[in-house]
Design a protein around this motif. Structure first.
Motif, PDB file in Angstrom:
ATOM      1  N   ASP A 167      -0.276  -3.509   4.554  1.00 31.31           N
ATOM      2  CA  ASP A 167       0.219  -4.233   3.375  1.00 31.31           C
ATOM      3  C   ASP A 167      -0.884  -4.889   2.545  1.00 31.31           C
ATOM      4  N   LEU A 205      -2.591  -2.044   0.380  1.00 30.33           N
ATOM      5  CA  LEU A 205      -1.845  -1.039  -0.381  1.00 30.33           C
ATOM      6  C   LEU A 205      -2.172  -1.100  -1.871  1.00 30.33           C
ATOM      7  N   LEU A 236      -3.576   1.967  -4.083  1.00 23.03           N
ATOM      8  CA  LEU A 236      -2.745   2.520  -5.153  1.00 23.03           C
ATOM      9  C   LEU A 236      -3.492   2.507  -6.481  1.00 23.03           C
ATOM     10  N   CYS A 253       2.764   6.557   1.401  1.00 22.52           N
ATOM     11  CA  CYS A 253       4.186   6.251   1.274  1.00 22.52           C
ATOM     12  C   CYS A 253       4.947   6.641   2.532  1.00 22.52           C
ATOM     13  N   ARG A 291       4.052   3.896   5.270  1.00 22.86           N
ATOM     14  CA  ARG A 291       4.559   2.537   5.003  1.00 22.86           C
ATOM     15  C   ARG A 291       6.053   2.517   4.707  1.00 22.86           C
ATOM     16  N   TYR A 322       9.035   4.324   1.796  1.00 25.67           N
ATOM     17  CA  TYR A 322       9.144   4.359   0.334  1.00 25.67           C
ATOM     18  C   TYR A 322       9.705   3.070  -0.245  1.00 25.67           C
ATOM     19  N   PHE A 381       6.675   0.738  -0.503  1.00 21.55           N
ATOM     20  CA  PHE A 381       5.554   1.227  -1.287  1.00 21.55           C
ATOM     21  C   PHE A 381       5.905   1.387  -2.763  1.00 21.55           C
TER      22      PHE A 381
END
Length: 1171
Positions: free
Chosen positions: A73, A76, A80, A108, A111, A113, A116
């Motif tokens: 987390d 991310l 991204l 994705c 983690r 969807y 994410f």
């Protein structure tokens, strides 16, 4: 798929190993490497090799966090953003964009969807770029589906902008004057198109629909049309083709997600909900063969059911404290009372308006509880809980009653499983009121031991697992005083399942449920002590559960009789023989905890079962009688109390004694008063042979030994002559039986006879065991030879040693050679069949028997020992390829070498061996990296060289990579050490030739030998010989290889070709002879051999540049490259090569052989003309 991460979760245990693995990671430790990987995308995207390598490395990193995805987390967002920079850049080529989305999908998937997708940028400015990029994708491109998947998720987030979509349209006229499609219509068209595809973007499209269709502006303008389109799609498709199944899946997913979305108001769908429900009834999805369609149908029906009811929380539900443990502790001083509805609440219940369609909904959900797939039953159970939570108390109680109807023995195990899941869901939500516990608890107790026989096995493990989940949920749902009347039932049932269930996941689930009840309820007797002994990991071993944990739990009187009763009722007649045997052993261990109950209640129950019609029950009852009787006998010895049985009990035990060997053994050990009984003296001999045919040899011989010791001695150490002659003669005749099992049982029986039974019969018994040397051509009786080899050692050890004694009474100078000869012959048993190298069983038994006999003889009469051949054979086995048997041989070799009590004399090269293997050596023979570096040192000892090299041959020329690597490495290390020692190298070459000559027709040795020889030649290990023209080693080796060339075995021919190419390094006339053989193989009748020969010769001519004139090299290489021609063309090429290489052309010779009168056989083959 990423979208199904939480929907298929079902209660159940997991393996302890996975639990350990999930606890090792403390953070995202590959941050720097991941950042470097993402930064390199712009460099690696152009090459398939580099992009695939980067993708695989990223997959390895991400997959480590499948069990702990929350550790990603904090990282991310920057991952991204780095990837989206490539996506948004106008300079990024399509390959870079697709690779970027592939990396996004990997993140994705790990983690999830739902988490994410929230990180995607979703501003107004992002709508059109995402929509345009998605419009440019090809839905049929199977290589870029990750791009479409992630773009659909991104588009679903951009749909959350708080503005009407018409504001994004601006002027709908494009630059060309053509009207442009509104944004709302474009998104809807894309969503519809991707709902009908056959890959993962269909799942993302359903998420897009759920977000998009619940927008206020879209809901007002397009919801009706979309629902019409979905219903039309569902009505017009079937589940008979893959395409229609995918279309149905997409349409159903869209409807499910549309009705599930939290921001959606159910009232908006009320006008169309009956229509949707009617469409689903007509479609009859519950009869579909596709589990996923049935599951989606159940999910949609439960969502429709919720639209028919007001979104209120049932005021009548049972509430226990707070979900927060801290809040519960703070309220510990006050008494928590279940909420009771007041008058106003009762008035609210009277205002419930229940539509007629709800009955249909509940009926479908109840049918879903009985579905054959777990995912459908689990979805139906959750639906039952959700719908019941909005019903009035009276109607909710009717639903509970309908769920309880699933627990009927007319129903299948699927219905029981679905019922348990539904009860757990109702209890978890507080919808199962305490007043219903009197009906529910007995059913759950039955479910905890549910086991229905189906053919040769049984079903019900899922029922027992879900029943544990019910007990776990009850621990959290109810106050201790509510469950207190049922504590004894639940605790006993959970412990019985935790200890005696056949399936490890059920045992662990029961252990977890018991632990939860101990912690939450605090009323389970001896809970803390039992949880400590029967925790999640302890119950993982079924033997530990039956034989140790059960005894500890039974020490608490609250559980003793319940555990015994369960074993008697459910386990000793179980279909699995392992469970039956463990159950009887558990009864043996439990007998001291309740001896009176066993003697007065359990044994009388067992005796009728022992003569019943159920085979499994009879088997279990007989073994239970034996174990309980033996346990009572041992307990009587400890307490100085004698066992007392009634006359009827003795009669029944006598009947069992005539048919079951296990019982005979235990009763013999218990010294039961049956001496001189006819049933003992006659029936055992007949029935024991019958049981030998029924795979019970071990039980028979174990019982035979105990029986002889107790009943067949006239005086201590003196056998009953009549029974001695009968038993020995009958078992020796059994060694000649055409039945393999009879031979095995007879050999084992002879080996188990006590010493007084083989006195004066030793020579007869040992000669009978010579059957282990029978022909191995058909591979028959391998197990019998193994058991006979074991029996030889057992008989010899029991008979003892006397150097000048009688050969009928002891091992002596007259018969020791025969015993060693039989055992050493067994060391050469290499029988193979469909199971593999089954002869290894015989070799292993022979090694063990040799060690036992040698130690015995060395301790009493070392002068008659025969050690040399034995140690050489052990050295050969210690150099072979199978790890287990190599380790066994090595350990036997070292135990004999290092033995001091007694010391084994006459070992060849004993001092050199002790320097190689000192007594302090800690050697893992199973590891090729350790074993071969020691065993190859025996090549320097003349007595061991031949056998050690023979064993190394199958290892170096084998197929197991690690064995080949380490054995060849150790062999080459030895050869490099003797390169300057002409005598040692000559001796090694002579040993090689001897092995090749002795095993020329033995493919087990000759093929690995040729492979090993190829490696030796390729490493120039005989370079000292190549300086001499026509060295005798090469001449002899060439002659042997020419014999091998006559074979039809392709692998052997290939190995011959490589060896011929290696022999080209030798100088003189022998080189031309080698070339002649290769050129003849170049026209072999097998195309694969022609191709192999041409390829090997090509490489040979490149390696040895002195074979041919360099001016002709290119022409020769060109001809060798063309191997796909027909045989006639190849012969022309071959003859041309003969001329260039200066080798005579092969001549055609016709040989006519007379077969019979007037019949002849003509054979045509090629021979070399004289040089």
């Amino acid at each position: 798929m990423a979208l199904s991460e939480t929907e298929n979760e079902c209660p159940g245990g997991e393996g302890g190993e996975s639990i350990v693995q999930t606890c090792v990671l403390g953070g995202f430790g590959e941050s720097c490497e991941t950042r470097a990987l993402l930064s390199s995308l712009s460099e690696v995207h152009g090459s398939m090799v580099t992009s695939e390598s980067a993708t695989q490395r990223f997959l390895v990193i991400m997959n480590r966090y499948q069990e702990q995805p929350h550790l990603l987390d904090p990282h991310l967002e920057w991952m991204l953003n780095m990837i989206l920079e490539f996506v948004r850049s106008e300079k990024s080529p399509p390959s870079l964009v697709h690779l970027s989305f592939k990396f996004l999908y990997i993140i994705c998937k790990v983690r999830g969807y739902k988490i994410f997708m929230q990180l995607f940028p979703h501003e107004v400015a992002d709508v059109q770029p995402v929509l345009d990029l998605l419009s440019r994708q090809d839905p049929k491109d199977s290589e870029t589906w990750e791009t479409r998947y992630m773009l659909l998720l991104w588009l679903s987030m951009t749909c959350l902008i708080p503005f009407d979509l018409y504001r994004l349209d601006g002027h709908l006229e494009s630059d060309g004057g053509k009207a442009r499609e509104p944004t709302m219509d474009r998104i809807l068209a894309i969503a519809k198109s991707y709902l009908l595809v056959c890959d993962s973007p269909r799942d993302a499209a359903s998420v897009l629909v759920s977000k998009f269709m619940t927008r206020p502006d879209v809901k007002q303008k397009r919801l009706g049309d979309f629902l019409d389109w979905s219903l039309t799609t569902i009505s017009q498709t079937s589940d008979q083709s893959v395409r229609d199944i995918m279309v149905l899946d997409g349409a159903l997913q869209s409807l499910v997600n549309t009705h599930t979305h939290r921001s959606h108001k159910p009232a908006a769908c009320i006008p169309v909900s009956p229509t949707i429900l009617q469409c689903l009834e007509q479609k009859n999805l519950s009869e579909s063969s596709q589990a996923m369609l049935r599951k989606l149908g159940v999910k949609l029906i439960q969502r429709l059911g919720l639209t028919f009811l007001k979104p209120r929380l049932a005021t009548w539900r049972y509430q226990r404290g707070s979900r927060s443990l801290a809040a519960n502790l703070s309220m510990s001083q006050s008494t928590t009372v279940a909420a009771t509805p007041d008058v106003e609440t009762q008035k609210l219940e009277e205002d419930y308006d229940i539509p007629e369609e709800l009955e249909t909904v509940i009926e479908h959900l109840l049918v879903g509880l009985k579905d054959k797939e777990t995912i459908v039953r689990w979805s139906a159970a959750k639906g039952i809980g959700r719908v019941t939570g909005r019903l009035p108390k009276e109607l909710a109680d009717e639903v509970v009653g309908s769920v309880l109807d699933c627990f009927s023995f007319q129903e299948t195990d699927n219905a029981w499983h679905g019922g348990c899941l539904a009860l757990a869901e109702l209890g978890r939500r507080g919808l199962l009121l305490p007043s219903r516990l009197t009906d529910v608890v007995p059913l759950i107790v039955k479910s905890l031991t549910y086991d229905e026989k189906r053919g040769a096995c049984s079903v019900g493990s899922n029922v027992r697992d879900s029943a544990c989940y019910v007990c776990w949920s009850f621990a959290r749902a109810y106050e201790p005083e509510e469950l207190e009347p049922f504590v004894t039932q639940i605790a006993s049932a959970l412990l019985i399942t935790a200890v005696f269930d056949r399936n490890v996941n059920c045992r662990r689930a029961a252990s977890a449920a018991f632990q939860e009840n101990v912690g939450r309820q605090g009323t389970f007797p001896h809970g803390i002590d039992i949880v400590t002994a029967a925790d999640y990991y302890a119950v993982g071993n079924i033997n530990n559960c039956y034989l140790n944990i059960s005894v500890y739990i039974a020490s608490f009187p609250e559980y003793t009789e319940a555990m015994i009763d369960h074993l008697i009722a459910m386990k000793i007649n179980h279909w699995d023989s392992v469970i039956r045997e463990l159950s009887t052993k558990a009864l043996h261990n439990l007998t001291p905890k309740a001896p009176n109950y066993m003697a007065t209640t359990v044994l009388p129950q067992m005796l009728p079962m022992a003569v019943g019609i159920d085979l499994h029950g009879r088997h279990g009852a007989i073994m239970a009688c034996a174990e309980i009787t033996h346990a009572l006998y041992k307990l009587g010895l400890q307490t100085n109390r004698a066992m007392v049985f009634s006359h009827n009990t003795v009669d029944v035990i006598t009947f069992i004694l005539s048919t079951v060997c296990g019982l005979i053994e235990k009763l013999s050990l218990s010294k039961m008063p049956f001496k001189n009984e006819t049933v003992i003296n006659y029936l055992f001999v007949t029935y024991s042979l019958i049981f030998i045919l029924l795979h019970l040899q071990v039980a028979v011989v174990s019982a035979l030994s105990a029986l002889c010791e107790e009943y067949y001695q006239d005086e201590p150490g003196q056998a009953n002559s009549g029974m001695q002659d009968v038993l020995v003669s009958q078992y020796i005749e059994g060694l000649k039986s055409p039945q393999m099992l009879t031979r095995c049982g007879s050999a084992l029986a002879l080996g188990s006879l006590p010493r007084f039974m083989i006195h004066s019969k030793l020579n007869q018994v040992c000669l009978g065991n010579q059957m282990c040397t029978v022909s191995q051509k058909d591979g028959s009786f391998t197990e019998a030879r193994r058991d006979a080899v074991k029996a030889i050692a057992q008989v010899c050890v029991k008979a003892g040693v006397c150097a000048h004694g009688s050969p009928d009474s002891a091992l002596c100078s007259e018969n020791v050679a025969g015993v060693y000869g039989a055992l050493l012959n067994s060391m050469n048993d290499y029988t193979t069949d469909s199971r593999g190298d089954v002869g290894a069983w015989v070799r292993e038994a022979a090694m063990t028997s040799l060690m036992d006999v040698t130690k015995l003889v060395a301790s009493i009469a070392p002068e008659i020992l025969l050690v040399k051949c034995m140690m050489c054979c052990l050295a050969q086995q210690a150099a072979e390829k199978i790890d287990h048997y190599r380790a066994h041989a090595g350990n036997v070799f070292l135990r004999l070498l290092h033995s001091t009590e007694p010391a084994v004399p006459h070992i060849p090269h004993q001092e050199e061996l002790l320097s190689i293997f000192p007594t302090t050596t800690s050697l893992n023979w199973n590891a090729p990296s350790q074993a071969f570096q020691y065993i190859t040192q025996l090549l320097g000892l003349p007595q061991y060289q031949y056998h050690t090299l023979l064993g190394l041959t199958v290892s170096v020329g084998g197929i197991t990579e690690s064995t080949v690597h380490f054995s060849s490495q150790s062999l080459f290390d030895y050869l490099r050490g003797i390169q300057d020692n002409h005598a040692a190298l000559t001796q090694f070459g002579d040993a090689l030739l001897s092995i090749f000559r002795d095993n020329l027709r033995n493919d087990r040795v000759s093929i690995p030998f040729l492979k090993m020889l190829d490696q030796i030649l390729a490493n120039s290990c005989f370079e000292i010989f190549t300086t001499q023209d026509n060295h005798q080693f090469c001449v002899d080796l060439l002659a042997l290889c020419k014999e091998c060339k006559k074979t039809k075995d392709i692998s052997k021919l290939r190995a011959c070709v490589t060896v011929f190419c290696g022999l080209i390094q030798f100088q003189g006339e022998v080189r031309k002879k080698v070339l002649s053989q290769l050129l003849m193989l170049l026209c072999h009748s097998y195309p694969v051999i022609r191709k192999t020969t041409a390829s090997q010769m090509y490489e040979m001519l490149l390696t040895y540049d002195d074979v041919i004139n360099p001016e002709m090299l290119d022409d020769v290489m060109t001809l060798l490259s063309d191997t796909n021609c027909d045989l006639a063309t190849v012969r022309t090429h071959r003859n041309q090569l003969c001329d260039w290489l200066g080798v005579p052309r092969p001549q055609v010779v016709t040989k006519v052989t007379r077969i019979s009168e007037g019949r002849y056989k003509r054979q045509t083959f090629y021979v070399l003309s004289p040089c």
